[in-house]
Enzyme design. Structure first.
Site, mmCIF file in Angstrom:
data_model
loop_
_atom_site.group_PDB
_atom_site.id
_atom_site.type_symbol
_atom_site.label_atom_id
_atom_site.label_comp_id
_atom_site.label_asym_id
_atom_site.label_seq_id
_atom_site.Cartn_x
_atom_site.Cartn_y
_atom_site.Cartn_z
ATOM 1 N N ILE A 97 -16.111 16.587 92.476
ATOM 2 C CA ILE A 97 -15.245 17.706 92.090
ATOM 3 C C ILE A 97 -16.068 18.966 91.900
ATOM 4 O O ILE A 97 -15.686 20.049 92.323
ATOM 5 C CB ILE A 97 -14.473 17.382 90.792
ATOM 6 C CG1 ILE A 97 -13.539 16.202 90.996
ATOM 7 C CG2 ILE A 97 -13.686 18.605 90.307
ATOM 8 C CD1 ILE A 97 -12.909 15.693 89.712
ATOM 9 N N ASP B 148 -1.315 17.561 88.786
ATOM 10 C CA ASP B 148 0.011 16.952 88.750
ATOM 11 C C ASP B 148 1.078 17.951 89.202
ATOM 12 O O ASP B 148 2.015 17.603 89.919
ATOM 13 C CB ASP B 148 0.327 16.449 87.346
ATOM 14 C CG ASP B 148 -0.677 15.414 86.874
ATOM 15 O OD1 ASP B 148 -1.105 14.597 87.703
ATOM 16 O OD2 ASP B 148 -1.033 15.441 85.675
ATOM 17 N N HIS C 179 -1.821 13.068 81.636
ATOM 18 C CA HIS C 179 -2.440 13.122 82.958
ATOM 19 C C HIS C 179 -2.831 11.731 83.432
ATOM 20 O O HIS C 179 -3.937 11.510 83.942
ATOM 21 C CB HIS C 179 -3.671 14.043 82.909
ATOM 22 C CG HIS C 179 -4.309 14.283 84.243
ATOM 23 N ND1 HIS C 179 -3.626 14.760 85.340
ATOM 24 C CD2 HIS C 179 -5.596 14.108 84.662
ATOM 25 C CE1 HIS C 179 -4.452 14.870 86.370
ATOM 26 N NE2 HIS C 179 -5.656 14.476 85.986
#
Length: 389
Positions: free
Chosen positions: A58, A195, A253
């Site tokens: 990431i 999301d 999450h």
């Protein structure tokens, strides 16, 4: 006055004076340079941002995207491995932000000092068969160590927590800051933007002139589960750009804690009960879908980096004083009886300016909320107990 688009283009076009990262043996000496000394002459005015875990799956694409952000003047990249190479690579981009790399725990102080925004994607990724809770044993300790550094070296920074499981790591960060006497709930935000990004992508809709709702449901694997119009028309004749769709996603999450409020989608659109059930499950399982598709080669790193950069940009625009900056985030909250909850927040110069109400929920969403709260309560307690044990 210069137009916004022109100003952004000019900022992005400025060439910063990029310094070649030194060999690892010299990193300690170079890292002693303070942020005020690192900004190149003529570099774009803006904010100082640190990415902790910048060498990971990431961290690297996130570093690239933040280097492109015209609101960033100084970008610090920290990790325990490989930051010299990542820094050298990113620093060659001809955008205004100056890039500095920091390697290992001894350089954490210099990486954090003076930062306005700290983004934490550090930790191990999910692998096939793993849940976010499986990551807890390792990632909890990593987040604790990094947040101890934030509390000591940049206690006023806005902190964006990406490291999973977010439902537990944000409470961990809060407890660390409380122990240090620096806790400000307005400045601690769990990143749940992926999301929302998934929900907006999976639900691409528009109203025809007859008022008929056209819905496209796509998966990351490329399979079209239901087709309501020709794919070639998406975004051209009938479809909307997913960036123009907004689905609030509340709760947390992970798994059932991810609750998309499809009744509040904008532009307004109605769904059958089957469509609601399908979309909700698809959004909740988006991360697992990517993990399985990569077959052990990683998790949702690229889409997560995009979502993290999108949320970081919102935080920077809030710090900049832009009005009406609203995003969903997992934060300390009183919208439910839980101490942490993801919902819409309005961002400003001090971080969170307002936590917005959930709005009206339909029966399906109310039932989903109860399921989410039960699992969230356990995850929150797990994070708090980790620090207070």
């Amino acid at each position: 006055m210069e137009q916004g688009g022109d100003a952004a283009a000019r900022r992005m076009g400025r060439i910063a004076s990029h310094l070649r990262p030194p060999p690892a043996s010299q990193m300690e000496e170079v890292s002693l340079l303070r942020g005020s000394n690192c900004r190149a002459k003529g570099a774009a005015p803006g904010f100082k941002v640190a990415i902790l875990g910048a060498s990971g799956g990431i961290g690297q694409p996130l570093a690239l995207l933040m280097k492109m952000n015209p609101l960033v003047s100084l970008l610090h990249l920290y990790d325990v491995v490989n930051t010299p190479g990542v820094t050298a690579d990113i620093s060659h981009m001809n955008t205004g932000a100056v890039v500095r790399g920091f390697l290992g725990q001894p350089q954490l102080e210099n990486a954090l000092t003076g930062m306005d925004l700290v983004i934490i994607p550090a930790g191990i990724p999910r692998k096939p068969g793993m849940t976010r809770d499986d990551l807890f044993k390792i990632n909890a300790g990593i987040v604790r160590t990094l947040c101890e550094g934030v509390a000591k070296f940049c206690p006023k920074a806005i902190v964006n927590v990406i490291s999973n499981p977010v439902n537990s790591t944000v409470p961990i960060a809060a407890e660390v800051f409380k122990k240090a006497g620096t806790y400000d709930p307005k400045r601690l935000l769990g990143v749940t933007t992926l999301d929302v990004v998934r929900a907006n992508t999976f639900v691409v809709c528009t109203l025809t002139e007859f008022g008929i709702c056209i819905i496209t449901i796509l998966t990351f694997t490329g399979t079209i589960s239901k087709i309501y119009y020709l794919l070639c028309l998406q975004g051209e004749v009938l479809g909307l750009d997913p960036r123009d769709v907004n689905v609030p996603v509340i709760g947390g999450h992970a798994g059932v804690t991810i609750l998309p409020l499809l009744s509040q989608v904008n532009p307004p659109c109605s769904f059958t009960s089957e469509e609601i059930s399908y979309l909700t499950t698809h959004i909740q399982n988006g991360g697992t879908e990517v993990v399985e598709a990569k077959a052990g080669a990683g998790s949702a790193t690229l889409s997560m980096a995009y979502a993290a950069a999108k949320f970081a940009d919102a935080c920077l625009r809030g710090l900049h004083g832009d009005a009406g900056v609203v995003e969903c985030s997992y934060v300390a909250s009183q919208v439910t009886e839980l101490p942490f909850f993801a919902s819409k927040v309005r961002l400003g110069r001090c971080g969170i300016e307002e936590i917005l109400s959930l709005g009206p929920l339909n029966e399906f969403e109310r039932a989903g909320l109860e399921k989410a709260k039960k699992e969230l309560a356990e995850s929150i307690q797990k994070g708090v107990a980790f620090i207070n044990k």
